[in-house]
Motif scaffolding. Structure first.
Motif, PDB file in Angstrom:
ATOM      1  N   GLY A 182       0.345  -1.254  -0.604  1.00  0.00           N
ATOM      2  CA  GLY A 182      -0.102   0.315   0.295  1.00  0.00           C
ATOM      3  C   GLY A 182       1.051   1.107   0.061  1.00  0.00           C
ATOM      4  O   GLY A 182       1.992   1.193  -0.231  1.00  0.00           O
ATOM      5  N   ASN A 183       0.328   2.482  -0.438  1.00  0.00           N
ATOM      6  CA  ASN A 183       1.448   3.886  -0.043  1.00  0.00           C
ATOM      7  C   ASN A 183       0.538   4.409   1.339  1.00  0.00           C
ATOM      8  O   ASN A 183      -0.039   4.150   2.307  1.00  0.00           O
ATOM      9  CB  ASN A 183       0.112   4.644  -0.897  1.00  0.00           C
ATOM     10  N   GLN A 192      11.483  10.007   7.528  1.00  0.00           N
ATOM     11  CA  GLN A 192      10.134  10.337   6.808  1.00  0.00           C
ATOM     12  C   GLN A 192       8.789   8.908   6.839  1.00  0.00           C
ATOM     13  O   GLN A 192       7.712   8.614   7.424  1.00  0.00           O
ATOM     14  CB  GLN A 192       9.433  11.213   5.894  1.00  0.00           C
ATOM     15  N   LYS A 193       9.232   7.941   6.055  1.00  0.00           N
ATOM     16  CA  LYS A 193       8.876   6.762   5.750  1.00  0.00           C
ATOM     17  C   LYS A 193       9.510   5.770   6.811  1.00  0.00           C
ATOM     18  O   LYS A 193       7.858   5.175   7.447  1.00  0.00           O
ATOM     19  CB  LYS A 193      10.384   6.131   3.972  1.00  0.00           C
ATOM     20  N   LEU A 194      10.298   6.145   7.985  1.00  0.00           N
ATOM     21  CA  LEU A 194      10.372   5.386   8.937  1.00  0.00           C
ATOM     22  C   LEU A 194       8.942   5.737  10.066  1.00  0.00           C
ATOM     23  O   LEU A 194       8.087   4.773  10.490  1.00  0.00           O
ATOM     24  CB  LEU A 194      11.658   5.593   9.947  1.00  0.00           C
ATOM     25  N   LYS A 240       1.500   3.388   9.990  1.00  0.00           N
ATOM     26  CA  LYS A 240       0.949   2.731   9.293  1.00  0.00           C
ATOM     27  C   LYS A 240       0.398   0.745  10.026  1.00  0.00           C
ATOM     28  O   LYS A 240      -0.042   0.188  10.059  1.00  0.00           O
ATOM     29  CB  LYS A 240       1.384   2.519   7.852  1.00  0.00           C
ATOM     30  N   GLN A 241       2.028   0.165  10.540  1.00  0.00           N
ATOM     31  CA  GLN A 241       2.466  -0.973  10.740  1.00  0.00           C
ATOM     32  C   GLN A 241       1.564  -1.109  11.421  1.00  0.00           C
ATOM     33  O   GLN A 241       1.358  -2.790  12.572  1.00  0.00           O
ATOM     34  CB  GLN A 241       3.882  -1.423   9.815  1.00  0.00           C
ATOM     35  N   ILE A 279       3.365   8.080  -0.362  1.00  0.00           N
ATOM     36  CA  ILE A 279       5.059   7.102  -0.926  1.00  0.00           C
ATOM     37  C   ILE A 279       4.341   5.698  -0.373  1.00  0.00           C
ATOM     38  O   ILE A 279       3.522   5.370   0.304  1.00  0.00           O
ATOM     39  CB  ILE A 279       5.713   7.178   1.024  1.00  0.00           C
ATOM     40  N   LYS A 280       5.011   5.066  -1.458  1.00  0.00           N
ATOM     41  CA  LYS A 280       5.339   3.636  -1.511  1.00  0.00           C
ATOM     42  C   LYS A 280       5.866   2.609  -0.575  1.00  0.00           C
ATOM     43  O   LYS A 280       7.298   3.109  -0.041  1.00  0.00           O
ATOM     44  CB  LYS A 280       5.409   3.224  -2.805  1.00  0.00           C
ATOM     45  N   LEU A 281       5.615   1.775   0.151  1.00  0.00           N
ATOM     46  CA  LEU A 281       6.170   0.989   0.585  1.00  0.00           C
ATOM     47  C   LEU A 281       6.242  -0.178   0.093  1.00  0.00           C
ATOM     48  O   LEU A 281       5.430  -0.955  -0.442  1.00  0.00           O
ATOM     49  CB  LEU A 281       5.095   0.517   1.863  1.00  0.00           C
TER      50      LEU A 281
END
Length: 333
Positions: A213-214, A262-264, A270-271, A223-225
């Motif tokens: 997902g995003n 940011q992604k972290l 999300k996770q 952001i794509k995971l």
């Protein structure tokens, strides 16, 4: 009913099926000889290392099992018939329909439901951590890293070579001509095939099937995971779990797992459905509550153990979390 190991899980299901154990030379048969229509489960095993289970049975009554299993397991096989309903931790209820499957399990929590009249038919190989630590790693060091796979994620895929091996083992078992040496050779072959599958390319049949997902960043950015992002986030989770009393900063944690801040932060939320700070605080307060309930340590000592230099700050956060001061909480236990 709650089970804490794969063996307990298997025993509990067999009990619900009302099956008895019948030992043979090369395998164990579980069935109800007074009610043969319920079916059977045949198990070949090198105890503590791996199992091959072949099942064809019908559920006599509704039942559920809760599980909290810390074991590291590799499981794969083929479900020919039957739909399993299960729930892992805080995730939504999911189901698993007939297909090939592969999963690495670790610290698995949740529950599974069975319905009266449901028919299950399938073959499964379970490989225990002991096999990797005592057989594989000493003889083939650095040949496989189970961290390559996402834990507790059921991949609906097996290489065709493994599907053929499973069908071959099923045929030999039906002829009562499957011996332990041949089975072990095929277990090793399956591991070898899996290693080739995941090491030949970072993007393979396992990683390609997952839709992570995003993440929405603000109102106009996504952001794509990727699979490597998920592994980095899981590693960050493990680091925080082990060092919650002195957690690294976001900046330091980002460098430790090789993922931008940011992604972290967004990926962790999300996770795990909470921020990094909320997760760390959850661990600290949960540990503190346990120490207040089970020890005579002072409030000051408990505060230090969970990472607070000042007991006043600890008491303030504890009350915010539990609605009581640490002393009030202790008096109620």
């Amino acid at each position: 009913m709650k089970v804490t190991s794969s063996e307990e899980f298997k025993a509990a299901v067999l009990k619900k099926l009302d099956f008895s154990k019948f030992e043979n030379k090369n395998y164990i048969l579980y069935t109800n000889k007074n009610k043969p229509s319920l079916g059977y489960l045949i198990s070949y095993s090198r105890e503590g290392y791996y199992d091959l289970d072949m099942a064809d049975y019908t559920i006599p009554n509704d039942f559920s099992l809760y599980f909290d299993n810390t074991e590291l397991l590799m499981r794969f096989g083929i479900v020919y018939k039957g739909v399993t309903e299960f729930k892992i931790a805080d995730n939504p209820v999911d189901s698993f329909s007939p297909s090939s499957f592969f999963v690495i399990e670790k610290d698995l929590k949740g529950h599974q439901n069975w319905k009266k009249g449901q028919h299950y038919h399938g073959t499964e190989i379970t490989i225990y951590e002991k096999y990797f630590t005592e057989i594989i790693k000493p003889n083939f060091p650095n040949i496989i890293d189970l961290q390559t796979f996402i834990t507790n994620y059921t991949y609906i895929y097996l290489p065709i070579e493994i599907v053929r091996i499973i069908n071959q083992l099923q045929s030999l078992a039906n002829e009562d001509s499957l011996n332990s040496i041949y089975l072990e050779a095929k277990v090793l072959e399956c591991i070898g095939i899996l290693i080739n599958e995941v090491t030949k390319s970072p993007e393979n049949a396992f990683t390609n099937q997952i839709d992570y997902g995003n993440i929405n960043i603000g109102s106009d950015r996504l952001i794509k995971l990727t699979s490597s992002d998920i592994r980095a986030i899981q590693k960050a989770h493990d680091i925080l779990s082990e060092g919650y009393n002195n957690p690294p900063s976001i900046e330091a944690l980002s460098k430790m797992v090789f993922l931008n801040e940011q992604k972290l932060k967004a990926g962790f939320s999300k996770q795990y459905h909470m921020s990094i700070g909320e997760y760390t605080n959850h661990l600290r307060m949960n540990t503190a509550a346990n120490l207040l309930s089970t020890t005579d340590l002072t409030i000051k000592d408990i505060a230090k153990k969970v990472g607070y230099n000042y007991s006043a700050n600890f008491s303030k956060m504890f009350k915010k979390t539990y609605g009581k001061t640490p002393l009030q909480f202790r008096k109620t236990k």
